[in-house]
Design a protein around this motif. Structure first.
Motif, PDB file in Angstrom:
ATOM      1  N   PRO A   3       0.976  -0.613  -0.465  1.00  0.00           N
ATOM      2  CA  PRO A   3       0.430  -0.335   0.182  1.00  0.00           C
ATOM      3  C   PRO A   3       0.583   0.943   0.235  1.00  0.00           C
ATOM      4  N   ASP A   4       0.346   2.732  -0.758  1.00  0.00           N
ATOM      5  CA  ASP A   4       1.185   3.679  -0.405  1.00  0.00           C
ATOM      6  C   ASP A   4       1.198   4.178   1.284  1.00  0.00           C
ATOM      7  N   ILE A   5       1.940   5.066   1.524  1.00  0.00           N
ATOM      8  CA  ILE A   5       1.992   5.222   2.921  1.00  0.00           C
ATOM      9  C   ILE A   5       1.856   6.273   3.187  1.00  0.00           C
ATOM     10  N   VAL A   6       0.965   6.790   4.156  1.00  0.00           N
ATOM     11  CA  VAL A   6       0.618   7.655   3.979  1.00  0.00           C
ATOM     12  C   VAL A   6       0.579   8.247   5.746  1.00  0.00           C
ATOM     13  N   THR A   7       1.309   9.825   6.143  1.00  0.00           N
ATOM     14  CA  THR A   7       1.453  10.118   7.444  1.00  0.00           C
ATOM     15  C   THR A   7       0.567  11.450   7.780  1.00  0.00           C
ATOM     16  N   SER A   8       0.863  11.582   8.686  1.00  0.00           N
ATOM     17  CA  SER A   8      -0.255  13.428   8.886  1.00  0.00           C
ATOM     18  C   SER A   8       0.529  14.292   7.915  1.00  0.00           C
ATOM     19  N   ARG A   9       1.795  14.297   7.318  1.00  0.00           N
ATOM     20  CA  ARG A   9       2.706  15.191   6.932  1.00  0.00           C
ATOM     21  C   ARG A   9       3.359  14.964   5.421  1.00  0.00           C
ATOM     22  N   ALA A  10       3.294  13.390   4.559  1.00  0.00           N
ATOM     23  CA  ALA A  10       3.559  12.881   3.795  1.00  0.00           C
ATOM     24  C   ALA A  10       2.539  12.339   3.603  1.00  0.00           C
ATOM     25  N   TYR A  11       2.801  12.392   1.441  1.00  0.00           N
ATOM     26  CA  TYR A  11       1.791  10.738   1.281  1.00  0.00           C
ATOM     27  C   TYR A  11       3.148   9.843   0.327  1.00  0.00           C
ATOM     28  N   THR A  12       3.720   8.990   0.692  1.00  0.00           N
ATOM     29  CA  THR A  12       4.072   8.342   0.095  1.00  0.00           C
ATOM     30  C   THR A  12       3.520   7.270  -1.168  1.00  0.00           C
ATOM     31  N   CYS A  16       5.248   4.169  -4.013  1.00  0.00           N
ATOM     32  CA  CYS A  16       6.622   3.590  -5.217  1.00  0.00           C
ATOM     33  C   CYS A  16       6.518   2.501  -5.467  1.00  0.00           C
ATOM     34  N   TRP A  17       7.706   2.675  -6.323  1.00  0.00           N
ATOM     35  CA  TRP A  17       7.392   1.506  -7.624  1.00  0.00           C
ATOM     36  C   TRP A  17       9.191   0.610  -7.422  1.00  0.00           C
ATOM     37  N   SER A  18       8.453  -0.672  -8.829  1.00  0.00           N
ATOM     38  CA  SER A  18      10.491  -1.160  -9.165  1.00  0.00           C
ATOM     39  C   SER A  18      11.096  -0.175  -9.937  1.00  0.00           C
ATOM     40  N   GLY A  19      12.158   0.228  -9.145  1.00  0.00           N
ATOM     41  CA  GLY A  19      12.716   1.472 -10.079  1.00  0.00           C
ATOM     42  C   GLY A  19      13.975   0.516 -11.296  1.00  0.00           C
ATOM     43  N   VAL A  20      14.469   1.474 -12.069  1.00  0.00           N
ATOM     44  CA  VAL A  20      14.873  -0.429 -13.334  1.00  0.00           C
ATOM     45  C   VAL A  20      16.037  -0.325 -12.828  1.00  0.00           C
ATOM     46  N   VAL A  21      16.969   0.572 -11.855  1.00  0.00           N
ATOM     47  CA  VAL A  21      18.593   0.234 -11.424  1.00  0.00           C
ATOM     48  C   VAL A  21      18.374   0.429 -10.229  1.00  0.00           C
ATOM     49  N   SER A  22      17.793   1.158  -8.982  1.00  0.00           N
ATOM     50  CA  SER A  22      17.172   0.479  -7.756  1.00  0.00           C
ATOM     51  C   SER A  22      15.771  -0.202  -7.556  1.00  0.00           C
ATOM     52  N   PRO A  23      16.059  -1.177  -6.698  1.00  0.00           N
ATOM     53  CA  PRO A  23      14.402  -1.798  -6.464  1.00  0.00           C
ATOM     54  C   PRO A  23      13.575  -1.369  -6.053  1.00  0.00           C
ATOM     55  N   TYR A  24      13.513  -0.634  -5.335  1.00  0.00           N
ATOM     56  CA  TYR A  24      12.519   0.347  -4.560  1.00  0.00           C
ATOM     57  C   TYR A  24      12.897   2.360  -5.188  1.00  0.00           C
ATOM     58  N   VAL A  25      12.106   2.789  -5.544  1.00  0.00           N
ATOM     59  CA  VAL A  25      11.771   4.267  -6.075  1.00  0.00           C
ATOM     60  C   VAL A  25      10.450   4.631  -5.469  1.00  0.00           C
ATOM     61  N   CYS A  26      10.856   6.084  -4.758  1.00  0.00           N
ATOM     62  CA  CYS A  26       9.734   6.715  -3.848  1.00  0.00           C
ATOM     63  C   CYS A  26       9.553   7.613  -3.996  1.00  0.00           C
ATOM     64  N   THR A  27       8.391   8.809  -4.429  1.00  0.00           N
ATOM     65  CA  THR A  27       8.395   9.765  -4.625  1.00  0.00           C
ATOM     66  C   THR A  27       7.307  10.218  -3.219  1.00  0.00           C
ATOM     67  N   SER A  28       7.723  10.841  -2.574  1.00  0.00           N
ATOM     68  CA  SER A  28       6.815  11.411  -1.419  1.00  0.00           C
ATOM     69  C   SER A  28       6.302  12.783  -1.660  1.00  0.00           C
ATOM     70  N   GLY A  29       5.059  13.434  -1.092  1.00  0.00           N
ATOM     71  CA  GLY A  29       4.394  14.413  -1.569  1.00  0.00           C
ATOM     72  C   GLY A  29       3.990  15.562  -0.143  1.00  0.00           C
ATOM     73  N   ALA A  30       3.885  16.675  -0.860  1.00  0.00           N
ATOM     74  CA  ALA A  30       2.843  17.134   0.961  1.00  0.00           C
ATOM     75  C   ALA A  30       3.073  18.690   0.460  1.00  0.00           C
ATOM     76  N   LYS A  31       2.107  19.153   1.501  1.00  0.00           N
ATOM     77  CA  LYS A  31       0.995  20.765   1.194  1.00  0.00           C
ATOM     78  C   LYS A  31       1.764  21.122   1.997  1.00  0.00           C
ATOM     79  N   ALA A  32       2.174  22.797   2.197  1.00  0.00           N
ATOM     80  CA  ALA A  32       2.459  23.237   3.482  1.00  0.00           C
ATOM     81  C   ALA A  32       1.812  24.319   2.898  1.00  0.00           C
ATOM     82  N   CYS A  33       1.320  25.245   4.126  1.00  0.00           N
ATOM     83  CA  CYS A  33       0.226  26.348   4.194  1.00  0.00           C
ATOM     84  C   CYS A  33       1.106  27.447   5.343  1.00  0.00           C
ATOM     85  N   TRP A  34       1.129  28.548   5.484  1.00  0.00           N
ATOM     86  CA  TRP A  34       1.446  30.064   6.115  1.00  0.00           C
ATOM     87  C   TRP A  34       0.544  30.861   5.747  1.00  0.00           C
TER      88      TRP A  34
END
Length: 121
Positions: free
Chosen positions: A92-101, A103-121
């Motif tokens: 499953p995707d990894i979701v915390t209060s500060r990031a939504y991550t 992951c997928w199988s990479g070409v060179v690395s077995p794992y590649v992940c992108t984490s996303g977040a929104k910052a408001c001020w």
């Protein structure tokens, strides 16, 4: 009657100007960070650190005070290909209060992940 209309119109314009000035100082921005690893926990922690670093750099460059950070799903940012096909994603995707991550199988690395977040001020 006409003078009342002018006063109301002036009040609306002045109120809109003040609201626009206040909203210029407040806002939100989306951030993402991508990292790889030989195992999923390593790739996840590196991606989450990358997005946290991106937020910290933005905050410092804009001289922002306190920001609130929340998870936000972002598109994958693969290193070696244009996109990621659905069958390459790890669940499953990894979701915390500060990031939504994601992951997928990479070409060179077995794992590649992108984490996303929104910052408001």
């Amino acid at each position: 009657m006409r003078s009342k209309f002018g006063v109301v119109l002036f009040a609306l314009l002045a109120g809109g100007f003040v609201a626009a000035q206040g909203s210029a100082a407040a806002g939100c921005a989306a951030f993402s960070g991508t990292a790889d690893g030989f195992d999923k926990p390593t790739a996840v922690s590196r991606a989450q650190a990358a997005v946290a670093d991106a937020i910290a750099e933005y905050k410092a460059s804009k001289r922002l005070g306190a920001v609130s950070v929340s998870a936000m799903r972002r598109q994958p940012q693969p290193y070696w290909r244009d996109g990621v096909s659905p069958e390459l994603f790890y669940k499953p995707d990894i979701v915390t209060s500060r990031a939504y991550t994601i992951c997928w199988s990479g070409v060179v690395s077995p794992y590649v992940c992108t984490s996303g977040a929104k910052a408001c001020w």
